[in-house]
Design an enzyme around this catalytic site. Structure first.
Site, PDB file in Angstrom:
ATOM      1  N   CYS A  61       0.853  -1.201   0.000  1.00  0.00           N
ATOM      2  CA  CYS A  61       0.000   0.000   0.000  1.00  0.00           C
ATOM      3  C   CYS A  61       0.882   1.242   0.000  1.00  0.00           C
ATOM      4  O   CYS A  61       0.597   2.235  -0.681  1.00  0.00           O
ATOM      5  CB  CYS A  61      -0.889   0.030   1.234  1.00  0.00           C
ATOM      6  SG  CYS A  61      -1.635  -1.545   1.675  1.00  0.00           S
TER       7      CYS A  61
ATOM      8  N   CYS B 282       2.073   3.278  -3.201  1.00  0.00           N
ATOM      9  CA  CYS B 282       1.257   4.348  -3.797  1.00  0.00           C
ATOM     10  C   CYS B 282       0.917   5.446  -2.798  1.00  0.00           C
ATOM     11  O   CYS B 282       0.818   6.614  -3.165  1.00  0.00           O
ATOM     12  CB  CYS B 282      -0.059   3.783  -4.323  1.00  0.00           C
ATOM     13  SG  CYS B 282       0.136   2.717  -5.741  1.00  0.00           S
ATOM     14  N   HIS B 283       0.712   5.050  -1.560  1.00  0.00           N
ATOM     15  CA  HIS B 283       0.149   5.992  -0.596  1.00  0.00           C
ATOM     16  C   HIS B 283       1.153   6.609   0.352  1.00  0.00           C
ATOM     17  O   HIS B 283       0.769   7.321   1.280  1.00  0.00           O
ATOM     18  CB  HIS B 283      -0.961   5.308   0.211  1.00  0.00           C
ATOM     19  CG  HIS B 283      -2.131   4.903  -0.628  1.00  0.00           C
ATOM     20  ND1 HIS B 283      -2.934   5.830  -1.255  1.00  0.00           N
ATOM     21  CD2 HIS B 283      -2.615   3.675  -0.967  1.00  0.00           C
ATOM     22  CE1 HIS B 283      -3.882   5.170  -1.934  1.00  0.00           C
ATOM     23  NE2 HIS B 283      -3.708   3.876  -1.774  1.00  0.00           N
TER      24      HIS B 283
ATOM     25  N   CYS C 122      -8.747  -1.336  -3.808  1.00  0.00           N
ATOM     26  CA  CYS C 122      -7.308  -1.201  -4.031  1.00  0.00           C
ATOM     27  C   CYS C 122      -6.673  -2.580  -4.209  1.00  0.00           C
ATOM     28  O   CYS C 122      -5.854  -2.779  -5.110  1.00  0.00           O
ATOM     29  CB  CYS C 122      -6.646  -0.485  -2.852  1.00  0.00           C
ATOM     30  SG  CYS C 122      -6.849   1.306  -2.885  1.00  0.00           S
TER      31      CYS C 122
ATOM     32  N   CYS D 269     -34.025   4.249  14.734  1.00  0.00           N
ATOM     33  CA  CYS D 269     -32.791   4.801  15.298  1.00  0.00           C
ATOM     34  C   CYS D 269     -33.030   6.166  15.940  1.00  0.00           C
ATOM     35  O   CYS D 269     -32.538   6.448  17.044  1.00  0.00           O
ATOM     36  CB  CYS D 269     -31.730   4.967  14.212  1.00  0.00           C
ATOM     37  SG  CYS D 269     -31.584   3.591  13.070  1.00  0.00           S
TER      38      CYS D 269
ATOM     39  N   CYS E 294     -34.253   6.630  19.776  1.00  0.00           N
ATOM     40  CA  CYS E 294     -33.291   6.620  20.879  1.00  0.00           C
ATOM     41  C   CYS E 294     -32.242   7.710  20.701  1.00  0.00           C
ATOM     42  O   CYS E 294     -31.952   8.451  21.633  1.00  0.00           O
ATOM     43  CB  CYS E 294     -32.577   5.274  20.969  1.00  0.00           C
ATOM     44  SG  CYS E 294     -33.598   3.979  21.661  1.00  0.00           S
ATOM     45  N   HIS E 295     -31.675   7.800  19.501  1.00  0.00           N
ATOM     46  CA  HIS E 295     -30.463   8.590  19.323  1.00  0.00           C
ATOM     47  C   HIS E 295     -30.684  10.060  18.989  1.00  0.00           C
ATOM     48  O   HIS E 295     -29.757  10.857  19.134  1.00  0.00           O
ATOM     49  CB  HIS E 295     -29.558   7.920  18.291  1.00  0.00           C
ATOM     50  CG  HIS E 295     -29.094   6.573  18.747  1.00  0.00           C
ATOM     51  ND1 HIS E 295     -28.260   6.413  19.834  1.00  0.00           N
ATOM     52  CD2 HIS E 295     -29.372   5.329  18.301  1.00  0.00           C
ATOM     53  CE1 HIS E 295     -28.044   5.114  20.030  1.00  0.00           C
ATOM     54  NE2 HIS E 295     -28.703   4.441  19.111  1.00  0.00           N
TER      55      HIS E 295
ATOM     56  N   ARG F  71     -21.327  -2.814  14.531  1.00  0.00           N
ATOM     57  CA  ARG F  71     -22.110  -2.089  15.525  1.00  0.00           C
ATOM     58  C   ARG F  71     -23.545  -1.901  15.054  1.00  0.00           C
ATOM     59  O   ARG F  71     -24.485  -2.031  15.828  1.00  0.00           O
ATOM     60  CB  ARG F  71     -21.467  -0.728  15.812  1.00  0.00           C
ATOM     61  CG  ARG F  71     -22.126   0.020  16.969  1.00  0.00           C
ATOM     62  CD  ARG F  71     -22.009  -0.772  18.229  1.00  0.00           C
ATOM     63  NE  ARG F  71     -22.751  -0.226  19.352  1.00  0.00           N
ATOM     64  CZ  ARG F  71     -24.006  -0.517  19.642  1.00  0.00           C
ATOM     65  NH1 ARG F  71     -24.697  -1.338  18.863  1.00  0.00           N
ATOM     66  NH2 ARG F  71     -24.586   0.011  20.714  1.00  0.00           N
TER      67      ARG F  71
ATOM     68  N   CYS G  23     -27.077  -3.008  16.722  1.00  0.00           N
ATOM     69  CA  CYS G  23     -28.214  -2.114  16.951  1.00  0.00           C
ATOM     70  C   CYS G  23     -29.498  -2.804  16.501  1.00  0.00           C
ATOM     71  O   CYS G  23     -30.506  -2.797  17.208  1.00  0.00           O
ATOM     72  CB  CYS G  23     -28.078  -0.831  16.133  1.00  0.00           C
ATOM     73  SG  CYS G  23     -26.813   0.299  16.705  1.00  0.00           S
TER      74      CYS G  23
END
Lengths: 105, 149, 264
Positions: free
Chosen positions: C79, C82-83, C117, C180, C183-184, C221, C225
């Site tokens: 990687c 290139c990076h 990639c 969602c 609650c959030h 995650r 939920c």
């Protein structure tokens, strides 16, 4: 196996130094069950040892109660320049180790 | 042609049951904001109801609701406290609020614990059954209306 | 024409019997002044662990990712080729994800970008979600943007994904029939027993969750939920979850990336 060691590179003679060691390991207890209700087999590290130029300065026995990715902090006295070795061994005898050079003035 | 259409209409009418039967796990009669008769004719037990209220594997109502004097660590406050609920609401009103709160308040966060139909993408392990059984709900009603709650 | 009346009746009845919409039609947003990271809802010990650049267990994956980034796989380039060494040229990049890939026209998150990639430029097989390698590379690349405020493009080709994510956010699901936002947006700061409900931002992910005893992705995650409201979780990499990632990123705009975060 991902390991992180925190140890000073240099210390004064007889200084107490703090050492930290962290290793990536699932520490599977052997008490959990999967979605099908089958026991997930135990897979744990059972011993940790830190040697200072070959002498054991810290030792620990791990049991299933120790959390995954276990983290230890302990102390030793810097007596002479030498190599600290941190070694973990699992229930099957497989072990992982890292070393750190300490220069004592 | 008329027979075909007549049949089609009957099928549609049969499928479109009144809202109550469509939602609940068994036949339930709603009167205002209450379900007057016990669910499935079950008799509630207040002691069991306390367990349903606090047990993580049952109602676990304490996740969102608190009761003053209840000897349980960490009680939630997403919902209103339920202390001495029996002083404020009838058994029928309490029953309705547990079984189908969303019928009274469509925007509420309170799940409808006796609902079986019209839900969206229920987890496979929960399909086909309401979140709480009629017995569990009756036990909760008994506990919450009792002076101990 | 006499047959028309029953047909109209059938259709009217059918329309009357359609299930009520589950989405919240008002869709009120979180006020920008209220934006709060999940970090603020942690206990002090947990915050201290996230802040400890040695002890934060997420760094076990960041370290591993750094090593993978530098290593040239067989018959391929690293990687870093290139990076830049240690990902120098990727600093800040993760804060602008997910974004639409020019070639596929599809919304792509960091995991997806890493796999693109691998397949396009390295001749390697893609990695599965939650494998140590993909988690490590994702953690390393995201960590290069730690402290950078999230800023994503939801215009042009991204807009349809943004709307899709927004729909998902405001749609009730599961046996508990919760969306969602309930609650959030509406109840953050309130207690679910010992836990304080957070605003549900994704800025700490991939992050170390105590419940997982491991680092895990944002999609892991999201699956938790869904399981939490007793809904059937979607497959990893699903279009809905990608759309939700974009919606959450826009919603969290201005909050800094915290990778590797530590959460419950």
């Amino acid at each position: 196996m991902s390991i992180r060691i925190s140890a000073p590179d240099t210390a004064s003679k007889n200084e107490v130094i703090e050492l930290k060691a962290l290793i990536q390991h699932p520490m599977e207890t052997g008490y959990r069950r999967n979605n099908r209700g089958e026991i997930i087999e135990r897979d744990i590290i059972t011993t940790f040892e830190c040697t200072y130029d070959g002498d054991t300065v810290f030792q620990a026995r791990f049991h299933p109660g120790i959390a995954a990715n276990p983290f230890l902090t302990f102390y030793t006295r810097a007596t002479k320049s030498g190599t600290l070795e941190f070694r973990w061994t699992d229930q099957n005898g497989q072990s992982w180790a890292e070393t750190h050079s300490l220069t004592v003035k | 042609m008329r027979v075909v259409l007549g049949c089609a209409m009957s099928i549609w009418l049969a499928a479109c049951q009144p809202d109550d039967a469509y939602q609940f796990a068994s036949d339930v009669e709603v009167e205002g904001d209450a379900i007057v008769r016990s669910l499935e004719g079950k008799a509630g037990n207040a002691e069991r109801g306390l367990t349903v209220f606090t047990d993580r594997d049952q109602g676990h109502c304490v996740l969102c609701h608190a009761i003053e004097g209840l000897d349980v660590e960490f009680q939630g406050d997403v919902g209103p406290p339920l202390t001495h609920l029996g002083d404020r609401l009838t058994e029928g009103q309490i029953r309705m609020r547990i079984a189908g709160a969303q019928k009274i308040w469509p925007e509420t966060v309170m799940p409808s614990y006796y609902r079986k139909h019209g839900l969206n993408r229920v987890g496979r392990e929960y399909l086909g059954e309401p979140a709480l059984s009629a017995q569990q709900i009756e036990d909760l009603v008994a506990y919450l209306s009792s002076p101990k709650a | 024409m006499k047959w028309l009346a029953p047909v109209i009746t059938v259709f009217t009845l059918a329309a009357a019997c359609a299930p009520a919409p589950t989405a919240d039609e008002t869709r009120e947003k979180l006020p920008a002044s209220d934006l709060t990271s999940g970090y603020k809802f942690l206990q002090a010990d947990t915050q201290a662990l996230q802040d400890d650049d040695f002890a934060n267990p997420g760094f076990l994956w960041v370290d591993r990712g750094r090593a993978l980034f530098a290593a040239a796989p067989q018959q391929s380039k690293a990687c870093a080729a290139c990076h830049g060494e240690d990902g120098a040229e990727l600093k800040g990049a993760a804060a602008h994800y997910p974004s639409v890939d020019e070639t596929t026209g599809k919304l792509t998150n960091i995991e997806g970008r890493i796999n693109l990639c691998r397949t396009r430029h390295q001749g390697l097989e893609p990695l599965d979600y939650e494998t140590d390698d993909l988690l490590s590379l994702t953690a390393f690349v995201s960590h290069l943007s730690r402290g950078e405020p999230v800023k994503v493009d939801v215009s042009g080709p991204a807009e349809v994904w943004y709307r899709r994510g927004e729909d998902y956010f405001f749609t009730r699901r599961g046996q508990y029939n919760l969306a969602c936002n309930q609650c959030h947006n509406d109840n953050w700061g309130r207690q679910l027993r010992g836990d304080t409900i957070s605003q549900g931002h994704g800025t700490a992910f991939p992050g170390y969750r105590f419940e997982w005893q491991s680092l895990g992705s944002l999609q892991r995650r999201l699956r938790d939920c869904d399981a939490g409201v007793r809904a059937e979780p979607l497959a990893y990499g699903s279009d809905d979850y990608l759309a939700v990632e974009l919606y959450l990123a826009k919603r969290a705009e201005g909050l800094p990336i915290e990778v590797p975060g530590v959460r419950r």
